[in-house]
Design a protein around this motif. Structure first.
Motif, PDB file in Angstrom:
ATOM      1  N   ILE A 316      41.400  -9.749 -25.212  1.00 17.16           N
ATOM      2  CA  ILE A 316      41.106  -9.128 -26.510  1.00 17.16           C
ATOM      3  C   ILE A 316      40.018  -9.935 -27.206  1.00 17.16           C
ATOM      4  O   ILE A 316      39.993 -11.160 -27.108  1.00 17.16           O
ATOM      5  N   SER A 317      39.139  -9.247 -27.895  1.00 19.31           N
ATOM      6  CA  SER A 317      38.130  -9.946 -28.712  1.00 19.31           C
ATOM      7  C   SER A 317      38.601  -9.957 -30.164  1.00 19.31           C
ATOM      8  O   SER A 317      39.031  -8.921 -30.674  1.00 19.31           O
ATOM      9  N   ILE A 382      28.029 -11.918 -29.116  1.00 24.46           N
ATOM     10  CA  ILE A 382      28.699 -12.722 -28.080  1.00 24.46           C
ATOM     11  C   ILE A 382      29.913 -11.960 -27.537  1.00 24.46           C
ATOM     12  O   ILE A 382      30.104 -11.841 -26.327  1.00 24.46           O
ATOM     13  N   PHE A 383      30.701 -11.398 -28.441  1.00 28.78           N
ATOM     14  CA  PHE A 383      31.900 -10.675 -27.990  1.00 28.78           C
ATOM     15  C   PHE A 383      31.518  -9.363 -27.302  1.00 28.78           C
ATOM     16  O   PHE A 383      32.249  -8.894 -26.425  1.00 28.78           O
ATOM     17  N   LEU A 386      30.928 -10.331 -23.867  1.00 27.73           N
ATOM     18  CA  LEU A 386      32.170 -10.697 -23.169  1.00 27.73           C
ATOM     19  C   LEU A 386      32.885  -9.461 -22.594  1.00 27.73           C
ATOM     20  O   LEU A 386      33.699  -9.579 -21.681  1.00 27.73           O
ATOM     21  N   ARG A 388      35.268  -7.006 -23.399  1.00 30.36           N
ATOM     22  CA  ARG A 388      36.721  -6.821 -23.276  1.00 30.36           C
ATOM     23  C   ARG A 388      37.108  -5.435 -23.760  1.00 30.36           C
ATOM     24  O   ARG A 388      36.316  -4.765 -24.418  1.00 30.36           O
TER      25      ARG A 388
END
Lengths: 445, 244
Positions: A316-317, A382-383, A386, A388
């Protein structure tokens, strides 16, 4: 009356932030300046209190007068009687450990006698419901409580001109209304700085300006951006939380807070908006879901598989409120590269390039010189990299414009993620256009 | 959750005038160097352990003891090697490893260290930061020095809570290895965020009036004891310790 004439300002080796700026704020007038992130709101507030060039070098031209007195001739402490400000980052204006200590210090600065001090204190505390927080360490208060503490202090100081930088951020709907009421009833002038127009501003200001490229223009209310349409997700993941429970004791070991959420579920492509009072448990719930609080009970399942805390953090973010706490590399490029754990090939470089464009980031920019809003965009980027399946945005609308906030959310939705948005802004919640949840005293409604 | 050092309790220690406690802690520490008897120091330790439990509770007392445990352990390991003269208790060949005198000495040094730590722990756990500052000003410490101390009291829990936020925030994006997360990113973020707060804090201090009106006087607000009583309440127990 505040009179700013021909104000031009730039930090050393930096671009011109204000260009021949003129502004008048009459006695008991309330003025709002709407300015996008990185446009100089905080700098303007610091110029008024004299702290803009406290550590940084720069060039200041023009005059800032209050009731005919040139403020530039006064030292910072001597300006206190004329003008005081609250900062967007509340922590930096809370000087001592508790509200009691801060108010005592300010009382000494103003040389108030005991009676005057007590009267002002009682009034300021009751305005923002801080009677029970006098002895609570700031480090134990929520973002909203600290915001109210900061407001309490400035109303205690009671300057002739209040400069409030994003004062409604972090406040719940109830406290936003209370602040509005306090501003309307105060016998003083106000300069409020905000990144976007909030519903609570209606009927509050005598003048509204827009700060654009260092110049002020009359603000005309722009139509709200389009709400986020439903986007059908091609993914079919489900994040299910069952019987989440957490109890925390207060400092006295007795009073405290408990989070009790029997069931919560979110699916790919869902937009869920979570609202609630300050300290009601919004961030705590998010932290429990993301596996950031160890001693919480209950289960979090992804597609029926129970996740431990470590797995939750990977799946999870959670985009927290203060972006700078999430950043540690020298440049924007370095930060984005960390996502790939040092394995940077052509494909990764292209992804970084495209994501930087999506979030309007300059890869060469130094991270710690970024404005709060830009840093927030970098944190979101950034997220995004990633990649997610579920994302929690904790008050993303603070410091970003509605357009920018909605654009960020839309980007995640377009690739099929499930989104939980925490906000205090009813208008923004409408624009997100998702299922609404309310949390009260740790219980989800 | 990070808390300040002060613990809210209704202990006997809490009721003592802060100025007496502030004076007692350093003087008591000095007086311990006049006591060369491990048995008396052990008795004092029991007494102070009881005071500590009353003043800060079992949890905080255990934390304090755990905090000083590594230093005490180090003293026990290293000190005997320095004191080889006396009645040998352990020898390897001709090399004397442990003597009766060494044990006596290490006990005295360790107990002094523990007692000093406890005396200051009781002080900071039972006196509010602001009362420490007020007391220091009562003892005529310059205002700016007191202010520095106040800011330290503010900054320590702030940095601790900042670290907690950074830890949470970064653990959402960094990969956790077998031994946990790498410390460097956390420390860099903490150092940069802390340093960023320094100019903000100091300019805020001036914006809130530091330097205004020249001299500043805080209301002392102490009503428990007079100045003479403070001095007497401290010197009598100290003298007892020394004569023991």
């Amino acid at each position: 009356m505040l009179n700013i004439k021909g104000l031009s300002f730039s930090y050393q080796d930096g671009p011109l932030i204000f260009r021949n700026l003129n502004l008048e704020i009459g006695e008991n007038k309330r003025v709002l300046i709407i300015a996008p992130p990185n446009s100089g709101k905080t700098t303007l507030s610091k110029i008024l209190t004299g702290s803009a060039l406290y550590y940084d070098k720069g060039h200041l031209e023009g005059s800032v007068e209050f009731d005919g007195k040139d403020l530039n001739e006064l030292d910072i402490p001597e300006r206190m009687g004329y003008v005081a400000r609250t900062s967007q980052n509340t922590d930096e204006m809370l000087v001592f450990s508790t509200l009691f200590d801060d108010l005592e210090f300010e009382s000494e600065s103003l040389a108030l006698d005991e009676r005057e001090k007590n009267e002002r204190k009682a009034r300021a505390l009751s305005l923002f419901g801080m009677e029970g927080f006098l002895e609570t360490p700031f480090s134990e208060e929520s973002g909203g409580e600290k915001k109210r503490a900061g407001l309490c202090e400035i109303f205690f100081i009671s300057p002739k001109l209040y400069v409030l930088d994003e004062p409604f951020d972090d406040l719940s709907i109830y406290w936003r209304e209370r602040l509005k009421e306090a501003i309307l009833n105060e016998n003083a002038s106000f300069l409020v700085l905000g990144s976007h127009y909030l519903g609570v501003y209606d009927g509050l200001f005598d003048e509204i300006w827009r700060l654009d490229n260092g110049e002020l223009f009359k603000y005309s209310k722009e139509p709200l951006p389009a709400y986020i349409e439903d986007i059908k997700s091609e993914c079919s993941h489900t994040l299910r939380c069952e019987n989440l429970f957490l109890k925390r004791n207060g400092r006295d070991g007795k009073s405290g807070f408990s989070l009790d959420v029997p069931h919560f579920e979110i699916k790919s492509g869902d937009k869920v908006v979570l609202m609630g009072e300050n300290g009601s448990g919004k961030s705590t719930l998010s932290k429990v879901i993301c596996g950031l609080i160890k001693n919480a009970k209950g289960s979090v399942e992804l597609d029926g598989v129970s996740l431990d805390n470590k797995e939750r953090r990977r799946s999870i973010s959670y985009i927290m409120q203060n972006p700078f706490e999430n950043l540690y590399m020298p440049t924007v490029l370095d930060e984005l590269k960390t996502v790939f754990q040092g394995k940077i090939g052509k494909r990764e470089e292209e992804r970084i390039e495209s994501v930087s464009k999506l979030f309007s980031l300059n890869l060469e920019d130094e991270v710690y010189k970024l404005s709060y809003g830009k840093a927030k965009m970098l944190q979101v980027a950034i997220f995004y990299l990633l990649d997610r399946d579920f994302v929690i945005f904790d008050e993303i609308d603070n410091a970003l414009t509605y357009d920018e906030s909605l654009r960020c959310i839309r980007l995640f939705l377009e690739r099929g993620d499930g989104i939980l948005v925490i906000t205090h802004d009813e208008v923004f919640s409408t624009l997100v256009n998702g299922a609404s949840l309310l949390i009260e005293d740790g219980r989800l409604k | 959750m990070t808390s300040l050092l002060y613990i809210e309790r209704k202990s006997t220690i809490h009721k003592i005038d802060p100025r007496a406690k502030l004076l007692f802690a350093p003087l008591f520490s000095i007086s311990l160097f006049f006591v060369d008897n491990a048995f008396i120091l052990a008795l004092l330790f029991i007494l102070f352990a009881l005071f500590s439990l009353d003043a800060m509770g079992l949890k905080a007392f255990s934390k304090t003891m755990l905090l000083i445990a590594p230093i005490v352990l180090l003293l026990f390991l290293m000190s005997p090697l320095e004191e080889r003269g006396g009645v040998p208790l352990l020898e390897i060949g001709s090399l004397v490893i442990l003597t009766h005198e060494a044990i006596d000495k290490v006990l005295i040094v360790s107990l002094r260290f523990i007692l000093i730590s406890l005396a200051f722990a009781i002080l900071i756990r039972s006196v509010k930061e602001r009362d420490i500052i007020k007391s220091l000003r009562w003892f005529r410490l310059p205002y700016s020095s007191c202010l520095c101390l106040s800011l330290i009291f503010r900054f320590i829990p702030y940095v601790a809570s900042l670290y907690e936020s950074i830890r949470m925030s970064l653990s959402m994006r960094l990969r956790e290895g077998k031994r946990g997360y790498k410390a460097i990113p956390f420390l860099i973020a903490l150092i940069i965020n802390s340093f960023k707060m320094v100019p903000s804090f100091s300019s805020s201090l001036e914006e809130r009036g530091f330097g205004r009106n020249g001299r500043r006087e805080a209301k002392m607000g102490f009503s428990l004891l007079s100045g003479v009583e403070v001095i007497l309440s401290v010197t009598i127990p100290i003298l007892i310790v020394i004569f023991l």
